[in-house]
Design a protein around this motif. Structure first.
Motif, PDB file in Angstrom:
ATOM      1  N   ASN A  67       0.858  -1.180   0.000  1.00  0.00           N
ATOM      2  CA  ASN A  67       0.000   0.000   0.000  1.00  0.00           C
ATOM      3  C   ASN A  67       0.897   1.233   0.000  1.00  0.00           C
ATOM      4  OD1 ASN A  67      -1.782   2.082   0.494  1.00  0.00           O
ATOM      5  ND2 ASN A  67      -3.038   0.895   1.910  1.00  0.00           N
ATOM      6  N   LEU A  68       0.979   1.908  -1.141  1.00  0.00           N
ATOM      7  CA  LEU A  68       1.899   3.044  -1.277  1.00  0.00           C
ATOM      8  C   LEU A  68       1.529   4.201  -0.358  1.00  0.00           C
ATOM      9  CD1 LEU A  68       2.487   3.151  -5.147  1.00  0.00           C
ATOM     10  CD2 LEU A  68       4.031   2.318  -3.368  1.00  0.00           C
ATOM     11  N   LYS A  69       0.299   4.234   0.079  1.00  0.00           N
ATOM     12  CA  LYS A  69      -0.117   5.314   0.966  1.00  0.00           C
ATOM     13  C   LYS A  69       0.679   5.287   2.274  1.00  0.00           C
ATOM     14  CE  LYS A  69      -4.456   6.410   0.955  1.00  0.00           C
ATOM     15  NZ  LYS A  69      -5.925   6.396   1.185  1.00  0.00           N
ATOM     16  N   PHE A  70       1.118   4.093   2.664  1.00  0.00           N
ATOM     17  CA  PHE A  70       1.846   3.954   3.926  1.00  0.00           C
ATOM     18  C   PHE A  70       3.289   3.469   3.709  1.00  0.00           C
ATOM     19  CE2 PHE A  70      -2.672   3.189   4.785  1.00  0.00           C
ATOM     20  CZ  PHE A  70      -2.914   4.249   5.637  1.00  0.00           C
ATOM     21  N   PHE A  71       3.759   3.576   2.477  1.00  0.00           N
ATOM     22  CA  PHE A  71       5.133   3.171   2.164  1.00  0.00           C
ATOM     23  C   PHE A  71       5.951   4.429   1.905  1.00  0.00           C
ATOM     24  CE2 PHE A  71       8.636   1.817  -0.519  1.00  0.00           C
ATOM     25  CZ  PHE A  71       9.026   0.618   0.069  1.00  0.00           C
ATOM     26  N   ASN A  72       7.031   4.607   2.647  1.00  0.00           N
ATOM     27  CA  ASN A  72       7.849   5.814   2.510  1.00  0.00           C
ATOM     28  C   ASN A  72       8.800   5.653   1.321  1.00  0.00           C
ATOM     29  OD1 ASN A  72       8.961   8.304   2.979  1.00  0.00           O
ATOM     30  ND2 ASN A  72      10.204   7.659   4.728  1.00  0.00           N
ATOM     31  N   VAL A  73       8.304   6.021   0.147  1.00  0.00           N
ATOM     32  CA  VAL A  73       9.124   5.881  -1.062  1.00  0.00           C
ATOM     33  C   VAL A  73      10.270   6.892  -1.042  1.00  0.00           C
ATOM     34  CG1 VAL A  73       7.257   4.988  -2.498  1.00  0.00           C
ATOM     35  CG2 VAL A  73       7.598   7.439  -2.335  1.00  0.00           C
ATOM     36  N   ARG A  74      11.402   6.508  -1.596  1.00  0.00           N
ATOM     37  CA  ARG A  74      12.579   7.380  -1.658  1.00  0.00           C
ATOM     38  C   ARG A  74      12.793   7.787  -3.107  1.00  0.00           C
ATOM     39  NH1 ARG A  74      16.832   3.543   0.918  1.00  0.00           N
ATOM     40  NH2 ARG A  74      18.262   5.177   0.226  1.00  0.00           N
ATOM     41  N   SER A  75      12.917   9.078  -3.332  1.00  0.00           N
ATOM     42  CA  SER A  75      12.985   9.592  -4.703  1.00  0.00           C
ATOM     43  C   SER A  75      14.190   9.050  -5.464  1.00  0.00           C
ATOM     44  CB  SER A  75      13.012  11.127  -4.692  1.00  0.00           C
ATOM     45  OG  SER A  75      14.130  11.602  -3.976  1.00  0.00           O
ATOM     46  N   GLU A  76      15.333   8.863  -4.759  1.00  0.00           N
ATOM     47  CA  GLU A  76      16.522   8.378  -5.471  1.00  0.00           C
ATOM     48  C   GLU A  76      16.334   6.940  -5.947  1.00  0.00           C
ATOM     49  OE1 GLU A  76      17.396   7.744  -1.015  1.00  0.00           O
ATOM     50  OE2 GLU A  76      16.393   9.220  -2.306  1.00  0.00           O
ATOM     51  N   ILE A  77      15.516   6.151  -5.242  1.00  0.00           N
ATOM     52  CA  ILE A  77      15.222   4.785  -5.679  1.00  0.00           C
ATOM     53  C   ILE A  77      14.223   4.805  -6.837  1.00  0.00           C
ATOM     54  CG2 ILE A  77      14.320   2.526  -4.996  1.00  0.00           C
ATOM     55  CD1 ILE A  77      16.951   3.206  -3.659  1.00  0.00           C
ATOM     56  N   VAL A  78      13.170   5.610  -6.683  1.00  0.00           N
ATOM     57  CA  VAL A  78      12.145   5.687  -7.729  1.00  0.00           C
ATOM     58  C   VAL A  78      12.756   6.101  -9.063  1.00  0.00           C
ATOM     59  CG1 VAL A  78      10.047   6.893  -8.457  1.00  0.00           C
ATOM     60  CG2 VAL A  78      10.311   6.188  -6.073  1.00  0.00           C
ATOM     61  N   ARG A  79      13.716   7.019  -9.018  1.00  0.00           N
ATOM     62  CA  ARG A  79      14.311   7.535 -10.252  1.00  0.00           C
ATOM     63  C   ARG A  79      15.240   6.534 -10.944  1.00  0.00           C
ATOM     64  NH1 ARG A  79      13.915  13.176 -10.862  1.00  0.00           N
ATOM     65  NH2 ARG A  79      12.864  14.200  -9.123  1.00  0.00           N
ATOM     66  N   LEU A  80      15.483   5.381 -10.331  1.00  0.00           N
ATOM     67  CA  LEU A  80      16.245   4.332 -11.010  1.00  0.00           C
ATOM     68  C   LEU A  80      15.487   3.813 -12.240  1.00  0.00           C
ATOM     69  CD1 LEU A  80      17.593   2.293  -7.949  1.00  0.00           C
ATOM     70  CD2 LEU A  80      18.888   3.855  -9.424  1.00  0.00           C
ATOM     71  N   LEU A  81      14.178   4.013 -12.232  1.00  0.00           N
ATOM     72  CA  LEU A  81      13.359   3.651 -13.388  1.00  0.00           C
ATOM     73  C   LEU A  81      12.977   4.941 -14.115  1.00  0.00           C
ATOM     74  CD1 LEU A  81      11.982   1.155 -14.712  1.00  0.00           C
ATOM     75  CD2 LEU A  81       9.934   1.740 -13.396  1.00  0.00           C
ATOM     76  N   PRO A  82      13.287   5.069 -15.403  1.00  0.00           N
ATOM     77  CA  PRO A  82      12.961   6.305 -16.132  1.00  0.00           C
ATOM     78  C   PRO A  82      11.469   6.632 -16.061  1.00  0.00           C
ATOM     79  CG  PRO A  82      14.393   4.895 -17.446  1.00  0.00           C
ATOM     80  CD  PRO A  82      13.973   4.084 -16.255  1.00  0.00           C
ATOM     81  N   GLU A  83      11.179   7.926 -16.041  1.00  0.00           N
ATOM     82  CA  GLU A  83       9.778   8.361 -15.903  1.00  0.00           C
ATOM     83  C   GLU A  83       8.902   7.809 -17.029  1.00  0.00           C
ATOM     84  OE1 GLU A  83       7.081  12.452 -15.634  1.00  0.00           O
ATOM     85  OE2 GLU A  83       9.247  12.588 -15.941  1.00  0.00           O
ATOM     86  N   THR A  84       9.417   7.773 -18.265  1.00  0.00           N
ATOM     87  CA  THR A  84       8.614   7.288 -19.386  1.00  0.00           C
ATOM     88  C   THR A  84       8.164   5.848 -19.156  1.00  0.00           C
ATOM     89  OG1 THR A  84      10.686   6.734 -20.510  1.00  0.00           O
ATOM     90  CG2 THR A  84       9.633   8.820 -21.102  1.00  0.00           C
ATOM     91  N   GLN A  85       9.074   5.023 -18.640  1.00  0.00           N
ATOM     92  CA  GLN A  85       8.709   3.628 -18.382  1.00  0.00           C
ATOM     93  C   GLN A  85       7.777   3.509 -17.182  1.00  0.00           C
ATOM     94  OE1 GLN A  85      12.099   1.013 -18.177  1.00  0.00           O
ATOM     95  NE2 GLN A  85      12.251   0.949 -20.408  1.00  0.00           N
ATOM     96  N   ALA A  86       8.004   4.335 -16.164  1.00  0.00           N
ATOM     97  CA  ALA A  86       7.140   4.300 -14.984  1.00  0.00           C
ATOM     98  C   ALA A  86       5.691   4.589 -15.375  1.00  0.00           C
ATOM     99  CB  ALA A  86       7.626   5.302 -13.943  1.00  0.00           C
ATOM    100  N   ARG A  87       5.498   5.590 -16.239  1.00  0.00           N
ATOM    101  CA  ARG A  87       4.147   5.949 -16.653  1.00  0.00           C
ATOM    102  C   ARG A  87       3.570   4.939 -17.648  1.00  0.00           C
ATOM    103  NH1 ARG A  87       2.679  10.766 -14.699  1.00  0.00           N
ATOM    104  NH2 ARG A  87       4.304  12.239 -14.069  1.00  0.00           N
ATOM    105  N   ARG A  88       4.407   4.515 -18.601  1.00  0.00           N
ATOM    106  CA  ARG A  88       3.926   3.606 -19.646  1.00  0.00           C
ATOM    107  C   ARG A  88       3.522   2.243 -19.076  1.00  0.00           C
ATOM    108  NH1 ARG A  88       7.598   1.252 -24.646  1.00  0.00           N
ATOM    109  NH2 ARG A  88       5.953   0.010 -25.630  1.00  0.00           N
ATOM    110  N   PHE A  89       4.356   1.709 -18.186  1.00  0.00           N
ATOM    111  CA  PHE A  89       4.119   0.358 -17.675  1.00  0.00           C
ATOM    112  C   PHE A  89       3.446   0.347 -16.308  1.00  0.00           C
ATOM    113  CE2 PHE A  89       8.141  -0.370 -20.277  1.00  0.00           C
ATOM    114  CZ  PHE A  89       7.436  -0.816 -21.384  1.00  0.00           C
ATOM    115  N   ARG A  90       3.080   1.556 -15.783  1.00  0.00           N
ATOM    116  CA  ARG A  90       2.460   1.645 -14.454  1.00  0.00           C
ATOM    117  C   ARG A  90       3.311   0.881 -13.442  1.00  0.00           C
ATOM    118  NH1 ARG A  90       0.179   5.141 -17.009  1.00  0.00           N
ATOM    119  NH2 ARG A  90      -2.085   5.439 -17.131  1.00  0.00           N
ATOM    120  N   ALA A  91       4.588   1.294 -13.355  1.00  0.00           N
ATOM    121  CA  ALA A  91       5.542   0.608 -12.481  1.00  0.00           C
ATOM    122  C   ALA A  91       6.337   1.633 -11.684  1.00  0.00           C
ATOM    123  CB  ALA A  91       6.492  -0.260 -13.314  1.00  0.00           C
ATOM    124  N   ILE A  92       6.873   1.201 -10.540  1.00  0.00           N
ATOM    125  CA  ILE A  92       7.652   2.107  -9.697  1.00  0.00           C
ATOM    126  C   ILE A  92       8.714   1.313  -8.945  1.00  0.00           C
ATOM    127  CG2 ILE A  92       5.956   1.890  -7.816  1.00  0.00           C
ATOM    128  CD1 ILE A  92       6.618   4.774  -7.041  1.00  0.00           C
TER     129      ILE A  92
END
Length: 568
Positions: A67-92
């Motif tokens: 549940n991402l609402k209660f998961f403390n995501v870290r921006s430096e980890i999220v950015r390991l996946l390019p934004e285009t792929q994150a949006r296209r494949f609904r992935a993080i």
């Protein structure tokens, strides 16, 4: 982790008894007819929720559901996946485990997406299931335009060099204007402001730097700093967009324009003001696509909503909403208008400026430059046979008296006034020169309000009171202060480290009952205040703020902050 196998979502939901066979067959038909994803068809028809789909997939594939609402995501980890792929494949990207990367996907059965992501990150992938709606919110928040804005500001600095701005060239530029660095910079600023839910953008020239700040949940945050040389270009472009006088730099100017951010229309109110180092610009963002909030969704207590609705059903009278600038008065009034708006009623608003465009309502913009004042428009509005009139603000005696006469002659009038609390409002009207009989006979109710920041539910944690906070709460809670639990936000990626996310209203209402109206008709203001306070029964702004603290919605320090505003 092994590459996932392709599974059939409908069959999984039927097997886990979350979906009936009839619902599945209906949804398959809808999918074939509309081309929408099957999961979206399930959700839109109310057969299952997004959480149920995610949980069912996680159970079937034997992978975790996060549940991402209660998961403390870290921006430096999220950015390991390019934004285009994150949006296209609904992935993080959620966690870096060295040799592997934990990837959250809305659809972990998408084998093509799995292969493309693995090829991109060049790591082993461990899958988790996440909700698509929450994933997109995190993506919008993490892939912000801060770096892009800084780069565009530098590009604009290099383009300008040490030369002067060519006003004629910029004013007449049309071909390829969208490619100009100044335009791209502004577009990125608006995109970023929309992503973080900013209500205002402040562009402020300082001695050596230009600072851009966003107001988020009522508090200013520095967004970026740039070279002071680009200030004039930004001011010029914004003036052109607002149809302001680009040659006038010595006087303040006000205007408005519209932009589209991520396909959502946003009205922008702009104010320029000459300062020592250049023109300071403040832009208020009004999201036209967000819709008008209803009275029962703005934080007003249910019993107060019920009373207010009963008053709004009366055929005539004056209802005032009071509080300082930025306390949510307009939102409350528009919520009331939305409930009153029907084909059987004619509604007219007199505003400065018109903040939100409402269908079915006649809205008039005040313009003092051509002597189109509140009082003048209000007189004309009364000749238009309205049932309900909204006056943006009762600024002077003339406007107040016309509005109150309208309330006496068969019209329901809604307006605002700047006062500290509800009980002092009738006294303020008397100070403005409104006759006492008008106040006692036409005023129906006064609603006073403030806005408090809400504790971020993603990082809310128990909190131990400081001595001064305990002492402040003791006034309302007595000896039960120590026995209660309190929350605050420790700060996370969801709230940009502030511990707060969003705001809610704090309210009190004075209904002009027969006893209160009778007291208002007498000369002694102290006696009136005593009667009015008794009529409110202790349901004050302070008590509502404390109730939000006890419910864990806000912090003690935030309740104290807004309470100090109306206890001065």
């Amino acid at each position: 982790m092994a590459r996932p196998e392709k599974v059939r979502l409908g069959e999984i939901l039927v097997q886990q008894k979350l979906l009936s066979e009839e619902q599945l067959q209906f949804s398959l038909g809808e999918q074939k007819r509309t081309g929408r994803k099957l999961g979206r068809v399930f959700i839109e028809n109310g057969f299952v929720s997004e959480e149920q789909i995610s949980g069912a997939l996680a159970k079937q594939l034997n992978i975790p559901y996060i549940n991402l609402k209660f998961f403390n995501v870290r921006s430096e980890i999220v950015r390991l996946l390019p934004e285009t792929q994150a949006r296209r494949f609904r992935a993080i990207a959620l966690e870096d485990r060295g040799s592997s990367l934990v990837i959250g996907m809305a659809d972990p059965t998408d084998l093509f997406a799995y292969d493309e992501i693995a090829r991109s990150v060049k790591r082993n992938i461990e899958l988790a299931v996440v909700n698509e709606g929450e994933l997109l919110q995190v993506v919008d928040r993490i892939y912000r335009r801060t770096d892009e804005i800084t780069d565009l500001a530098r590009e604009l600095e290099q383009e300008l060099g040490d030369s002067y701005v060519d006003f004629g060239a910029l004013a007449g530029a049309t071909t390829g204007a969208e490619e100009a660095p100044v335009v791209k910079l502004l577009q990125s600023v608006f995109d970023d402001a929309a992503q973080v839910r900013a209500s205002d953008i402040h562009i402020e020239p300082q001695a050596e730097r230009l600072q851009i700040r966003f107001r988020i949940d009522g508090v200013l945050h520095l967004q970026t700093e740039a070279d002071i040389k680009i200030a004039a270009s930004l001011a010029l472009r914004l003036k052109l967009m607002s149809d302001l006088d680009i040659s006038e730099k010595r006087l303040p100017q006000d205007g408005r324009f519209a932009v589209k951010v991520r396909q959502h229309p946003i009205d922008v109110r702009i104010s320029t003001m000459p300062t020592q180092f250049g023109e300071s610009i403040v832009m208020r963002l009004l999201n036209q696509g967000s819709g008008t909030l209803k009275l029962d969704s703005i934080g007003m207590p249910p019993n107060m909503v019920k009373k207010l609705r009963a008053i709004l059903e009366r055929p005539n009278g004056l209802v005032l909403v009071t509080g300082p600038t930025g306390s949510g008065k307009t939102t409350t009034l528009y919520g009331a208008l939305a409930e009153l708006n029907s084909p059987e009623r004619k509604l007219i608003t007199v505003e400065d400026p018109v903040e939100y465009r409402l269908p079915g309502i006649n809205q008039v913009q005040v313009n003092e430059k051509i002597e189109l004042s509140f009082a003048r428009v209000l007189r004309s509005a009364l000749r238009q046979d309205p049932d309900v009139i909204l006056v943006g603000e009762m600024r002077d005696q003339e406007t107040a008296q016309i509005g109150m006469r309208a309330a006496l002659t068969g019209h329901l009038v809604l307006s605002t006034l700047h006062t500290n609390d509800a009980v002092s409002t009738p006294v303020r009207l008397l100070d403005m020169g409104v006759p006492r009989y008008m106040v006692s006979t036409s005023l129906q109710a006064v609603l006073a309000q403030r806005l408090v920041r809400v504790v971020c539910e993603s990082c809310a944690t128990p909190y131990e009171l400081k001595p001064n906070e305990a002492e402040w709460l003791k006034f309302e809670l007595g000896d039960t202060v120590a026995a209660r639990k309190y929350l605050h936000g420790r700060g996370c990626s969801h709230c940009n480290g502030t511990g707060y996310r969003g705001r809610t209203g704090v309210y009190e209402m004075l209904e002009m009952t027969e006893a209160v109206a009778d007291a208002a008709g007498h000369e002694d203001p102290a006696q009136f205040m005593k009667v009015a306070q008794a009529a409110m029964g202790g349901e004050t702004l302070r008590r509502h703020a404390v109730a939000l603290v006890v419910a864990g919605r806000t912090t003690v320090s935030e309740a104290m902050r807004v309470s100090n505003q109306f206890e001065d």
